[in-house]
Design a protein around this motif. Structure first.
Motif, PDB file in Angstrom:
ATOM      1  N   UNK A  58       0.819  -1.270   0.032  1.00 40.49           N
ATOM      2  CA  UNK A  58       0.012  -0.044   0.006  1.00 40.49           C
ATOM      3  C   UNK A  58       0.887   1.243  -0.198  1.00 40.49           C
ATOM      4  N   UNK A  59       0.772   2.213  -0.852  1.00 41.27           N
ATOM      5  CA  UNK A  59       1.238   3.351  -1.028  1.00 41.27           C
ATOM      6  C   UNK A  59       0.777   4.539   0.448  1.00 41.27           C
ATOM      7  N   UNK A  60       1.579   4.653   1.205  1.00 40.18           N
ATOM      8  CA  UNK A  60       1.044   5.635   2.086  1.00 40.18           C
ATOM      9  C   UNK A  60       1.401   7.062   2.230  1.00 40.18           C
ATOM     10  N   UNK A  61       0.482   7.716   2.884  1.00 40.82           N
ATOM     11  CA  UNK A  61       0.715   9.357   2.648  1.00 40.82           C
ATOM     12  C   UNK A  61       0.840   9.830   4.053  1.00 40.82           C
ATOM     13  N   UNK A  62       1.309  11.077   3.969  1.00 40.51           N
ATOM     14  CA  UNK A  62       1.940  11.759   5.435  1.00 40.51           C
ATOM     15  C   UNK A  62       0.872  12.107   6.399  1.00 40.51           C
ATOM     16  N   UNK A  63      -0.251  12.286   5.664  1.00 34.35           N
ATOM     17  CA  UNK A  63      -1.314  12.945   6.625  1.00 34.35           C
ATOM     18  C   UNK A  63      -2.765  11.981   6.339  1.00 34.35           C
ATOM     19  N   UNK A  64      -3.311  12.064   7.365  1.00 34.70           N
ATOM     20  CA  UNK A  64      -4.623  11.122   7.410  1.00 34.70           C
ATOM     21  C   UNK A  64      -5.891  12.406   7.102  1.00 34.70           C
ATOM     22  N   UNK A  65      -6.496  12.084   5.983  1.00 37.57           N
ATOM     23  CA  UNK A  65      -7.565  12.867   5.442  1.00 37.57           C
ATOM     24  C   UNK A  65      -8.815  11.854   5.321  1.00 37.57           C
ATOM     25  N   UNK A  66      -9.615  11.508   6.244  1.00 34.98           N
ATOM     26  CA  UNK A  66     -10.947  10.941   6.108  1.00 34.98           C
ATOM     27  C   UNK A  66     -12.043  11.412   5.661  1.00 34.98           C
ATOM     28  N   UNK A  74      -4.134  22.836   7.540  1.00 34.98           N
ATOM     29  CA  UNK A  74      -3.970  22.870   9.134  1.00 34.98           C
ATOM     30  C   UNK A  74      -4.790  21.709   9.951  1.00 34.98           C
ATOM     31  N   UNK A  75      -6.041  21.657   8.914  1.00 33.45           N
ATOM     32  CA  UNK A  75      -6.955  20.408   9.749  1.00 33.45           C
ATOM     33  C   UNK A  75      -6.526  19.076   9.595  1.00 33.45           C
ATOM     34  N   UNK A  76      -5.393  18.672   8.914  1.00 36.54           N
ATOM     35  CA  UNK A  76      -4.962  17.272   8.457  1.00 36.54           C
ATOM     36  C   UNK A  76      -4.217  16.958   9.945  1.00 36.54           C
ATOM     37  N   UNK A  77      -4.362  15.623   9.859  1.00 37.93           N
ATOM     38  CA  UNK A  77      -3.701  14.992  11.382  1.00 37.93           C
ATOM     39  C   UNK A  77      -2.333  14.254  10.549  1.00 37.93           C
ATOM     40  N   UNK A  78      -1.240  14.200  11.333  1.00 38.98           N
ATOM     41  CA  UNK A  78      -0.054  13.452  10.557  1.00 38.98           C
ATOM     42  C   UNK A  78      -0.149  12.137  10.769  1.00 38.98           C
ATOM     43  N   UNK A  79       0.171  11.151   9.766  1.00 39.11           N
ATOM     44  CA  UNK A  79      -0.040   9.923   9.689  1.00 39.11           C
ATOM     45  C   UNK A  79       0.980   9.297  11.037  1.00 39.11           C
ATOM     46  N   UNK A  80       0.594   8.102  11.616  1.00 39.71           N
ATOM     47  CA  UNK A  80       1.562   7.807  12.510  1.00 39.71           C
ATOM     48  C   UNK A  80       2.701   7.087  11.952  1.00 39.71           C
ATOM     49  N   UNK A 111       4.740   7.172  -0.621  1.00 40.50           N
ATOM     50  CA  UNK A 111       4.269   7.864  -1.803  1.00 40.50           C
ATOM     51  C   UNK A 111       5.086   8.988  -2.102  1.00 40.50           C
ATOM     52  N   UNK A 112       4.774   9.744  -3.155  1.00 44.05           N
ATOM     53  CA  UNK A 112       5.696  10.928  -3.483  1.00 44.05           C
ATOM     54  C   UNK A 112       5.386  11.872  -2.230  1.00 44.05           C
ATOM     55  N   UNK A 113       4.204  12.145  -2.032  1.00 42.44           N
ATOM     56  CA  UNK A 113       3.700  13.150  -0.843  1.00 42.44           C
ATOM     57  C   UNK A 113       4.523  12.795   0.329  1.00 42.44           C
ATOM     58  N   UNK A 114       4.558  11.519   0.621  1.00 41.25           N
ATOM     59  CA  UNK A 114       5.423  11.036   1.957  1.00 41.25           C
ATOM     60  C   UNK A 114       6.763  11.459   2.073  1.00 41.25           C
ATOM     61  N   UNK A 115       7.451  11.150   0.614  1.00 38.67           N
ATOM     62  CA  UNK A 115       8.896  11.443   0.809  1.00 38.67           C
ATOM     63  C   UNK A 115       9.170  12.812   0.660  1.00 38.67           C
ATOM     64  N   UNK A 116       8.416  13.548   0.013  1.00 39.61           N
ATOM     65  CA  UNK A 116       8.399  15.159  -0.155  1.00 39.61           C
ATOM     66  C   UNK A 116       8.231  15.604   1.348  1.00 39.61           C
ATOM     67  N   UNK A 117       7.293  15.191   2.280  1.00 33.64           N
ATOM     68  CA  UNK A 117       7.206  15.488   3.400  1.00 33.64           C
ATOM     69  C   UNK A 117       8.411  15.279   4.307  1.00 33.64           C
ATOM     70  N   UNK A 118       8.919  14.081   4.214  1.00 38.94           N
ATOM     71  CA  UNK A 118      10.215  13.905   5.013  1.00 38.94           C
ATOM     72  C   UNK A 118      11.513  14.769   4.651  1.00 38.94           C
ATOM     73  N   UNK A 119      11.481  15.219   3.302  1.00 44.31           N
ATOM     74  CA  UNK A 119      12.562  15.925   2.813  1.00 44.31           C
ATOM     75  C   UNK A 119      12.427  17.245   3.239  1.00 44.31           C
ATOM     76  N   UNK A 120      11.130  17.770   3.504  1.00 45.03           N
ATOM     77  CA  UNK A 120      10.967  18.973   3.611  1.00 45.03           C
ATOM     78  C   UNK A 120      10.652  19.575   5.059  1.00 45.03           C
ATOM     79  N   UNK A 121      10.302  18.489   5.880  1.00 44.21           N
ATOM     80  CA  UNK A 121      10.100  18.905   7.338  1.00 44.21           C
ATOM     81  C   UNK A 121      11.335  19.362   8.036  1.00 44.21           C
ATOM     82  N   UNK A 122      11.285  20.316   8.659  1.00 44.91           N
ATOM     83  CA  UNK A 122      12.443  21.157   9.234  1.00 44.91           C
ATOM     84  C   UNK A 122      13.137  20.394  10.442  1.00 44.91           C
TER      85      UNK A 122
END
Length: 585
Positions: A58-66, A74-80, A111-122
């Motif tokens: 499964x491709x996982x994303x950095x945020x949970x949006x149900x 700002x309303x998104x919750x970070x994935x565990x 997923x691309x969004x997950x890798x981007x988040x890891x690279x971009x996170x301060x």
């Protein structure tokens, strides 16, 4: 593997950069990366192919949006998963294998969004690696970035979207992963995605952030559909300024006049900052006037640069004029601008104007004055001989809890030393040291000069030795002070020995230092020694233009005082001939 039609327009990116990366006009080799390098055939551990009894990963994303109704980031919750994956990114030798095993065992892919988040996170471990043992940096992102190259390339199997592509390109560019950035660009073309203007801007920003300005320039030049917008222009202007090509940045600003109605305040701010760094203060002023003529909003930082440039260029009155305009336009002034103006007026000899500005600053009650501002004022008062007023400001700083820096102490030490209050200067020096401030060469020179000028040469030599033992650099001025003091005490051999020590340490003599030496030697009848020293300095590349003039002046003073009875006039004539030959050369 799906076919990838060549994209001729992107051959511009295949020219050599600082490090090689794949030619974007050729289909990439199917073999993946292993530890940052290509290897064939791929190791089985890199394969995510699942057995018939297991579901696909499964491709996982950095945020949970149900909720499909959620529209705010700002309303998104970070994935565990983010915390668990981040914990594996420790830049250890086993990081890559640990990450692969973790994802394989849990049937997940990033997923691309997950890798981007890891690279971009301060706070990502990828962005805070310790420096390498050699002291060199490993790109903007750190050594951990090298380890996740295989992770990025596995995204190749993901069906790209414009949003995912743009996010990856931007994030990869920020950490200097240009090879992978270009791979993502080719995946876009593979999946039939037409790059948008935002895509191009992300690519330009990534190349510029990584220092590949020539490649960014070639991309910019072929942008036709869509044509570059003001963001693209400003990105290129930033790139040119970053590598010192300020003239090209200004030319691009002129091109903006014909293509999009002119530069904006960001364009001007970037170039003004570059011109200030280059020391081209006249250009700063011209660009500032252009902003005025165009009716652009001028930020406070632009005013600071222009006023600072004028003050550094010795034009405090012009700087004050710009400052008054800034206030008229409702811009918020600050202590730093006041301090620059006060310092410039003081250095130009307008002490009254400088003090009026200082009093105006204090009376406005809008600012907390810092040690830099007080340091400028104390230095001004000491140089003007107003030591009591300087001490008042010094005591006021103590009372109000303002940090007292080395500039304040050194100004007072120098001021008291020059008026003969050497004991007071010494007490201040020891107070400074006991307060935890490590004196620099200027401070030591100030106290050594005070001791020497008032005949306390042995104490000055003790301070010189203390300076050496504490690892403080001894300058040519330090030696000049002591050599002069030793000659004044008729300790000629010690003075000459100290000169030789200075030369042996590789400290280049100056005209004032030789003037002190030649005066001491010639007045003691050692003209030949002085002349030989001049000859010895020539092979070292040290040419003292006024050396013989200084020696003849000393001889004339000696003759005028009736001390020339035993002086060999042949040497004097020889000095005259040498001076004549020097002037002809």
């Amino acid at each position: 593997m799906r076919g990838r039609p060549p994209q001729p327009s992107w051959s511009i990116l295949s020219s050599p950069l600082r490090r090689p990366f794949p030619n974007p006009t050729k289909p990439p080799s199917p073999s993946p990366y292993s530890n940052g390098k290509r290897s064939d055939p791929p190791p089985p551990t890199r394969s995510f192919s699942s057995s018939p009894s297991l579901p696909p990963p499964e491709w996982i994303d950095p945020f949970i949006d149900v909720s499909d109704l959620n529209r705010h980031f700002s309303d998104l919750h970070q994935s565990p998963w983010v915390a668990r994956i981040a914990a594996l990114l420790d830049s250890s030798p086993t990081m890559e294998s640990d990450l692969t095993a973790f994802c394989h065992s849990l049937l997940i892919r990033l997923s691309p969004a997950f890798v981007s988040h890891l690279l971009r996170s301060s706070d990502s471990p990828l962005r805070r690696d310790p420096p390498s043992p050699s002291g060199s940096s490993v790109g903007p992102g750190g050594r951990g970035v090298e380890k996740i190259r295989p992770l990025v390339l596995e995204i190749e199997e993901y069906t790209m979207t414009i949003a995912a592509s743009n996010s990856l390109i931007r994030s990869l560019g920020k950490v200097g992963m240009v090879e992978e950035l270009l791979e993502v660009w080719r995946w876009m073309k593979r999946d039939g995605l037409e790059p948008s203007l935002f895509s191009y801007n992300c690519l330009l920003d990534g190349l510029v952030s990584s220092g590949f300005i020539d490649s960014a320039e070639r991309v910019f030049e072929v942008m036709k559909a869509p044509p570059p917008d003001i963001v693209a222009f400003n990105t290129m202007i930033k790139g040119y300024c970053k590598v010192g090509k300020t003239r090209k940045a200004i030319e691009l600003m002129r091109e903006m006049d014909s293509r999009m109605g002119g530069p904006d305040k960001i364009s001007y701010m970037t170039v003004i900052q570059a011109c200030y760094s280059d020391g081209d203060f006249d250009a700063c002023l011209r660009l500032y006037h252009e902003m005025e003529e165009r009716g652009l909003e001028i930020p406070v930082h632009a005013y600071s640069l222009v006023i600072g440039g004028l003050c550094k260029g010795g034009k405090p009155f012009e700087g004050l004029s710009v400052f008054e305009k800034m206030i008229e336009r409702g811009c918020k002034r600050n202590v730093a601008i006041y301090t620059v103006l006060i310092d410039s007026f003081a250095k130009s000899g307008s002490e009254d104007r400088a003090m009026n500005l200082f009093l105006r600053l204090k009376n406005e009650n809008e600012f907390e004055l810092d040690e830099v501002a007080y340091g400028v004022v104390v230095n001004l008062l000491c140089k003007a001989g107003k030591l009591e007023e300087a001490v008042e400001q010094f005591e006021y700083c103590k009372e109000k809890g303002v940090s007292i820096n080395m500039v304040i102490y050194c100004s007072l030490i120098d001021g008291f030393g020059k008026v003969g209050r050497v004991d007071k200067a010494e007490r201040l020096f020891e107070e400074m040291v006991n307060g935890g401030i490590v004196p620099d060469s200027y401070c030591y020179n100030a106290i050594i000069d005070a001791l020497t000028k008032h005949g306390r040469i042995d104490e000055a030599l003790d301070m010189f030795r203390r300076m050496e033992s504490e690892g403080c650099d001894q300058t040519v001025y330090t030696y000049t002070i002591l050599i002069d003091g030793l000659f004044r005490k008729h300790r000629n051999e010690e003075a000459l020995k100290l000169w030789r020590v200075m030369i042996d340490k590789g400290i280049t003599p100056t005209a004032p230092s030789f003037r002190v030496l030649s005066k001491g030697l010639c007045l003691s009848g050692k003209f030949e020694t002085a002349r030989k020293i001049v000859d010895d300095l020539a092979p070292m590349g040290v040419v003292l233009e006024t050396a013989y003039e200084d020696m003849i002046t000393c001889c004339a003073k000696r003759a005028g005082s009736g001390m020339l009875a035993d002086w060999p006039m042949g040497l004097l004539r020889e000095a005259g001939r040498s001076l004549e030959m020097y002037e002809k050369s």
